[in-house]
Design a protein around this motif. Sequence first.
Motif, short mmCIF file in Angstrom:
data_model
loop_
_atom_site.label_atom_id
_atom_site.label_comp_id
_atom_site.label_asym_id
_atom_site.label_seq_id
_atom_site.Cartn_x
_atom_site.Cartn_y
_atom_site.Cartn_z
N LYS A 37 -18.41 50.84 -4.01
CA LYS A 37 -19.45 49.85 -4.26
C LYS A 37 -18.85 48.45 -4.29
CE LYS A 37 -23.15 48.80 -7.54
NZ LYS A 37 -23.81 49.18 -8.78
N ILE A 38 -19.57 47.51 -3.69
CA ILE A 38 -19.20 46.09 -3.75
C ILE A 38 -20.41 45.33 -4.26
CG2 ILE A 38 -18.42 44.06 -2.48
CD1 ILE A 38 -17.33 45.99 -0.34
N THR A 39 -20.21 44.59 -5.34
CA THR A 39 -21.28 43.73 -5.86
C THR A 39 -20.83 42.28 -5.71
OG1 THR A 39 -20.44 43.90 -8.12
CG2 THR A 39 -22.17 45.44 -7.48
N TRP A 40 -21.80 41.40 -5.52
CA TRP A 40 -21.52 39.97 -5.39
C TRP A 40 -22.37 39.19 -6.37
CZ3 TRP A 40 -25.73 36.99 -4.38
CH2 TRP A 40 -26.82 37.61 -3.75
N ILE A 53 -23.33 44.80 -1.31
CA ILE A 53 -22.99 44.81 0.12
C ILE A 53 -22.20 46.10 0.36
CG2 ILE A 53 -20.91 43.43 -0.22
CD1 ILE A 53 -21.66 42.08 2.47
N ALA A 54 -22.41 46.73 1.50
CA ALA A 54 -21.81 48.04 1.76
C ALA A 54 -20.46 47.92 2.46
CB ALA A 54 -22.76 48.88 2.62
N LEU A 55 -19.56 48.77 2.04
CA LEU A 55 -18.28 48.92 2.73
C LEU A 55 -18.53 49.80 3.95
CD1 LEU A 55 -15.18 48.43 2.55
CD2 LEU A 55 -15.05 50.67 1.46
N MET A 76 -21.89 43.37 6.86
CA MET A 76 -22.61 42.18 6.39
C MET A 76 -24.13 42.33 6.55
SD MET A 76 -20.31 40.31 5.11
CE MET A 76 -21.20 38.78 4.82
N THR A 77 -24.59 43.21 7.43
CA THR A 77 -26.03 43.41 7.59
C THR A 77 -26.65 44.09 6.38
OG1 THR A 77 -25.83 45.54 8.73
CG2 THR A 77 -25.75 43.56 10.11
#
Length: 192
Positions: A37-40, A53-55, A76-77
């Motif tokens: 998981k990546i959170t911004w 955002i997905a890896l 990035m989509t």
Amino acid sequence: MKNKVVKIALTLVVAFSTLAFTSAIADKKEIKADKSKITWKGYKVTGSHEGTIALKSGFFNFDGDKLVGGEFEVDMTSLTSTDLSGKYQANLNGHLKSDDFFGVENFPTAKLVIKKAKANGKNSYKVTGDLTIKGKTNPIAFDLSVYGSKATASLKVDRAKYDIRYGSGSFFDNLGDKTIYDEFDLVVDLQF
């Protein structure tokens, strides 16, 4: 006798080379993108927005149990806000994906390549690498923790280095409360 010594030496060189190559391949740990998981979080004068955002893919390279490198690609989509809903969320998502920000139509992925990982504790590393966003590559440094088959990191990214200008006080004067700060945060939780 001389030929026998040369044959033994060549055999040892081939054996050690094969062993070194095999262990390097065995030390590549693929990231489980669906379990990571990546959170911004981005900040502006009047508040903040956050999302995910997905890896897309990634791997770490280890020398034994020591981290030595890695490479990651982000989709990035998949960029989406999680603090809004309905048309507000759709509007923000569309704006973030537009050329004002990340231009995902022309730049559908971002990439991080770990160039160096220096141990600074039992399970902690000071990582330096190259981050590519919108086709622009800049060096980045951050701390990474590795525990078993999990890794976590928090990164600060300066969007001005990637020519993401919208609402930036680095590019425009007199924005007042419309200013969006250049630095945004990424929190990364990886499983491999």
